[in-house]
Design an enzyme around this catalytic site. Structure first.
Site, short mmCIF file in Angstrom:
data_model
loop_
_atom_site.label_atom_id
_atom_site.label_comp_id
_atom_site.label_asym_id
_atom_site.label_seq_id
_atom_site.Cartn_x
_atom_site.Cartn_y
_atom_site.Cartn_z
CB THR A 1 1.47 10.94 -21.54
OG1 THR A 1 0.27 11.10 -21.44
CG2 THR A 1 2.32 11.79 -20.48
CE LYS B 1 -6.14 16.88 -25.75
NZ LYS B 1 -5.08 16.27 -25.44
CG HIS C 1 -0.12 19.58 -16.32
ND1 HIS C 1 0.67 18.51 -16.49
CD2 HIS C 1 0.07 19.90 -14.94
CE1 HIS C 1 1.00 17.86 -15.36
NE2 HIS C 1 0.50 18.62 -14.38
CE LYS D 1 0.11 6.87 -21.05
NZ LYS D 1 -1.31 7.42 -20.70
CE LYS E 1 -4.29 12.71 -29.05
NZ LYS E 1 -2.93 12.87 -28.72
NE ARG E 2 -12.08 14.84 -22.15
CZ ARG E 2 -12.69 15.07 -21.04
NH1 ARG E 2 -12.28 14.47 -20.16
NH2 ARG E 2 -13.63 16.06 -21.07
C1 GPK Z 1 -3.28 19.89 -19.32
F1 GPK Z 1 -4.14 21.74 -18.64
C2 GPK Z 1 -4.21 20.51 -18.73
C3 GPK Z 1 -5.38 19.87 -18.33
O1 GPK Z 1 -6.28 20.65 -17.93
N1 GPK Z 1 -5.71 18.72 -18.49
C4 GPK Z 1 -4.83 17.81 -19.23
O2 GPK Z 1 -4.82 16.59 -19.07
C5 GPK Z 1 -2.41 17.68 -20.32
N2 GPK Z 1 -3.33 18.38 -19.57
C6 GPK Z 1 -1.93 18.27 -21.53
O3 GPK Z 1 -2.73 18.65 -22.37
C7 GPK Z 1 -1.11 17.13 -22.13
O4 GPK Z 1 -0.16 17.88 -23.01
C8 GPK Z 1 0.16 16.60 -21.19
O5 GPK Z 1 0.73 15.53 -21.56
C9 GPK Z 1 -0.76 16.25 -19.77
O6 GPK Z 1 -1.37 17.25 -19.13
C10 GPK Z 1 0.25 15.87 -18.58
O7 GPK Z 1 1.10 16.78 -18.34
#
Ligand code: GPK
Length: 834
Positions: free
Chosen positions: A678, A573, A374, A682, A567-568
């Site tokens: 994601t 970001k 991810h 939405k 978002k976080r």
């Molecule tokens: C990826 F590595 C990580 C993590 O520790 N936490 C997290 O939420 C997210 N992510 C990505 O940052 C997003 O771009 C992605 O859409 C999401 O995972 C789901 O795949």
């Protein structure tokens, strides 16, 4: 199933077998029964909280019948199951979702009204299940919804944290973290005190040779902690299928409560042991895209993985099949590297406990697992120190060394004498101390590795996992672009829009096949349709404006452009770029005459999101947003032309209100850093447009909805490395507009400038790693294009309708079907309608 019910219980069983409420009276009867008996309250003092509890219990009863049947159906079918292992499941609220998926929200609404309640108020009583940080955890929750809705035999496995992600309070502009104790009353879980697993930690390994000369390793000593299962039913949409999410809770093993200590009067210490065991599943680690290498986190991982695998193996053994059939019956997906120990644990079970040969066992293991990556951010890639491993999981460390040895031998055969290659791909990093690279272990232990959007999947193949493509060949690496469940993110969050769409598509079937959204494009010139479309957005904005007023005291005009970034909080970001842009807008407005100002497009800049408690820079960003809001929102020259809002405690249930109310949302990560995103999906699904970089799934969204419907800006991923190199080794100047922003901050326009110097010097003095200055001009220009486009309201509505119509691809149903076909090799289980 029926035939196996013993005769004496048969009659009662048959009477019990109805999984829906006949009508609102049937529903009310159940609610009243739960209020008066389960909750032991009287209808005379039934408040909204009690109504929520009783309503949930009534629906839970229905769910549980289907849950039982689904489990039996899956067991009898004896077909392959998929297990989704995730340390995070960001579920949000369950009641609304259960009512909609079962298809009886109308019945509940009418029934609750008769009892004197508004269903919206009852739904609001529920505490979010917030067992996750952000995108990764919410993705897991969307996947569970799709797996059940598509009738796959699937289980989720996770941890039952006593404390989910902290609640965020904003005090004097600063983030303050408050523990989220959410389990006070949770009707959606079933404790299974009979389903427990003893989990071992620490201890030592002894080896002996058996009669055949085979080495037998035994892991002994150490301490035992008990894992107790808690099951959460996951209802599919418009299907009776109800899957299971099993969450493990830690408890002292019975032998562990030290009666010796207890009897000798050392009561406190015996209680302390108990508490130490319970600590394992106590808290969710609040970091997103960051690995901190804490011992308790590794304990959590092994505890959860070992309990889950024991459970999975126990279920497989009941089928009495040969071990080699394991991968035909079981697919396990690793949600990031957090569950990678499962690879080692399964090898341990097969070799140490079941006596299989190494090779045969390893074949089974690699054919069972799939690994989803991810992120490419280096600080997020998990590594564990070898000494820590040695201490906590001595046998697993040995197995990792063996796995690595055999792997490196195979690499050596393919690339003779390439020492560098061996060092690069090794599972062990030869640092001080040595580290176990979990991503390498996950790749070596899986048959498929996937990224979560096309760009991201390409990037992992060309950067962080490049060598592994050479070793294993390109086919092991694949892409599965993320998706979202349209049930929660359209139907539940935006009921009016869902209703309007179904009136044009002819049914609610688009919620099962999102590509049917394409049908609404035929109506994009239909006056009445367009009017209703715009009215729905406006109503959603009015609702958000009320929430803003209630929580911040600020009046915002619902006719202004709502510009949202939720978002976080993370430097990559780039919320800092957004707030710098807001300051630029403020300075521009201030420099204009009142007459000129009137031509400006009014905007509300809305931010929301949590900073990891230890992430100093992210906290500074939150502080600046609030400081800017305090000045701008009270500036008489500005009025409604610009408002800056920080929404406290962004979570899933708030997202359901915020997302449908956005005109524009920001997905502005430095190109190449956001794996997918994601929430971008939405927002567009709810008729909002995007300003964004060419990153993650933004690229595929653009391809689907058309370039004319998205505001893209900024440098491309392929150029980032060179630009960074130039920052470090060449020279760079800060964008002149951004310099003015910095000057305003340094003059004290938004309070004490020293509070914000970290953000400024990151750009100006420390190499601007996230290219804020490089992209700033392009960002500002593109925001001007947004203003212009928004002033053409008719054109904007057309963009909005076209975008929604073309979003069919981004359903998590499509995504899950791709996993099922390309990675899990599993098909849906036929379900006869009742
Ligand atoms: C990826 F590595 C990580 C993590 O520790 N936490 C997290 O939420 C997210 N992510 C990505 O940052 C997003 O771009 C992605 O859409 C999401 O995972 C789901 O795949």
């Amino acid at each position: 199933v029926e035939a196996s019910i013993p005769e004496p219980q048969r009659k009662a069983w048959l009477a019990h077998q109805t999984s829906g409420f006949k009508d609102k009276d049937g529903f009310e009867t159940e609610v009243v029964r739960h209020v008066e008996t389960t909750l032991a309250r009287s209808m005379y003092n039934c408040d909204e909280q009690a109504a929520y509890s009783a309503c949930s219990l009534a629906f839970r009863d229905r769910l549980i019948l289907e849950w039982n049947r689904t489990q039996q159906r899956q067991t009898f079918a004896d077909s392959k199951r998929v297990y989704y292992l995730s340390l995070e499941f960001l579920m949000g609220r369950a009641l609304d979702n259960a009512m909609l998926n079962i298809g009886q929200k109308d019945v509940a609404k009418a029934g609750l009204a008769e009892l004197g309640f508004r269903i919206e108020d009852v739904i609001e009583q529920e505490h979010d299940a917030a067992l996750g940080n952000g995108g990764l955890g919410r993705l897991a929750a969307c996947f569970l919804d799709s797996l059940a809705s598509l009738n796959y035999s699937a289980w989720g496995y996770g941890l039952r944290y006593r404390y989910g992600i902290f609640k965020q309070e904003i005090i004097d502009g600063y983030q303050v973290e408050v523990p989220d104790y959410w389990l006070d009353f949770n009707p959606w879980e079933f404790p299974r005190h009979d389903v427990t697993v003893d989990i071992q930690f620490y201890g030592h390994v002894t080896k002996r040779t058996d009669d055949n000369g085979k080495t037998i390793a035994t892991w002994e000593g150490g301490e035992i902690v008990k894992a107790v299962a808690y099951d959460v039913p996951i209802p599919g949409y418009a299907t009776p299928s109800t899957n299971n999410l099993r969450l493990w809770s830690s408890k002292a093993a019975s032998g562990e409560f030290d009666f010796q200590k207890f009897n000798s009067g050392d009561y406190e210490n015996s209680v302390a042991d108990q508490q130490r065991a319970e600590t394992i599943s106590a808290v969710l680690y609040p970091n997103d895209n960051l690995d901190r290498g804490k011992e308790l986190r590794l304990k959590q991982q092994y505890f959860w993985v070992a309990a889950s695998l024991y459970d999975i193996v126990r279920r497989f053994k009941k089928s009495r099949r040969a071990w080699k059939e394991f991968p035909d019956q079981v697919a396990i997906q690793l949600n990031d590297t957090h569950p990678t120990l499962a690879v080692v644990e399964l090898q341990r079970i097969l070799v140490d406990l079941e006596g299989l040969d190494w090779e045969e066992a390893w074949n089974i293991v690699t054919n069972t697992f799939g690994y989803t990556n991810h992120t490419v951010l280096p600080e997020a890639l998990e590594k564990w120190s070898v000494p820590l491993f040695q201490h906590l999981l001595p046998r697993h460390l040995q197995l990792i060394y063996d796995i690595n040895l055999f792997f490196l031998q195979s690499v050596e055969r393919k690339f003779p004498k390439d020492r560098e290659m061996l060092a690069r791909v090794s599972i062990i990093e030869e640092s001080q101390p040595k580290m176990v690279r979990m991503a390498h272990l996950a790749i070596v232990g899986s048959h498929k590795v996937n990224g979560v959007a096309e760009l991201h999947s390409d990037l992992i193949k060309t950067t962080i996992f490049k060598d592994f493509v050479e070793v294993f060949g390109p086919d092991k690496f694949t892409n599965v672009t993320n998706g979202i469940t349209p049930r929660r993110w359209l139907h539940q969050a935006n009921p009016r829009l869902s209703e309007l769409i179904s009136s044009k598509t002819g049914s609610q079937n688009f919620l099962k096949d999102l590509t049917e959204l394409a049908k609404i494009e035929h109506y994009k010139d239909d006056k009445a349709f367009r009017k209703e479309w715009a009215e729905i957005k406006y109503a959603n904005k009015v609702r958000l404006a009320k929430h803003i007023k209630k929580t911040t005291g600020v009046d915002v005009n619902p006719s202004a452009l709502f510009d949202v970034q939720v978002k976080r909080i993370h430097e990559y970001k780039r919320q800092q770029m957004n707030i710098f842009g807001v300051i630029h807008r403020y300075l521009t407005l201030k420099s204009l005459s009142p007459e000129e100002r009137k031509k400006f497009q009014p905007r509300v800049s809305i931010f929301g999101g949590k900073a990891a408690p230890g992430y100093w820079m992210a906290k500074q960003i939150i502080h600046l947003i609030n400081a800017v809001g305090a000045v701008v929102n009270n500036d008489k020259d500005i009025g409604d032309l610009l408002k800056v809002i920080f929404l406290e405690d962004y979570n899933v249930s708030k997202a359901e209100m915020i997302i449908p109310a956005s005109d524009l949302s920001e997905h502005i990560s430095t190109a190449g850093t956001e794996a997918s995103g994601t929430s971008n999906m939405k927002f567009v699904l709810n008729g909002g447009l995007i300003i964004g970089t060419c990153d993650g799934a933004n690229i595929e969204i653009t391809r689907e909805i058309g370039e004319q419907n998205i505001f893209l800006f900024g440098n491309l991923a392929e150029d980032v490395e060179d630009i960074r190199h130039n920052h470090t080794y060449g020279s760079y100047t800060v964008d002149p507009d951004l310099v003015k922003v910095f000057e305003a901050i340094e003059k004290g326009t938004f309070g004490e400038p020293n509070d914000f110097m970290g953000m400024i010097s990151a750009v100006r003095d420390h190499g601007d790693f996230y290219l804020v200055s490089d992209d700033f001009h392009s960002y500002i220009e593109t925001q001007e294009l947004v203003d212009k486009a928004y002033r053409d309201q008719e054109g904007w509505v057309t963009k909005s309708i076209e975008s929604v119509a073309r979003m069919g691809f981004f359903s998590s149903d499509r995504c899950i079907n791709e996993y099922a076909e390309g990675i899990w090799n599993i098909e849906p289980l036929a379900v006869k309608d009742q």
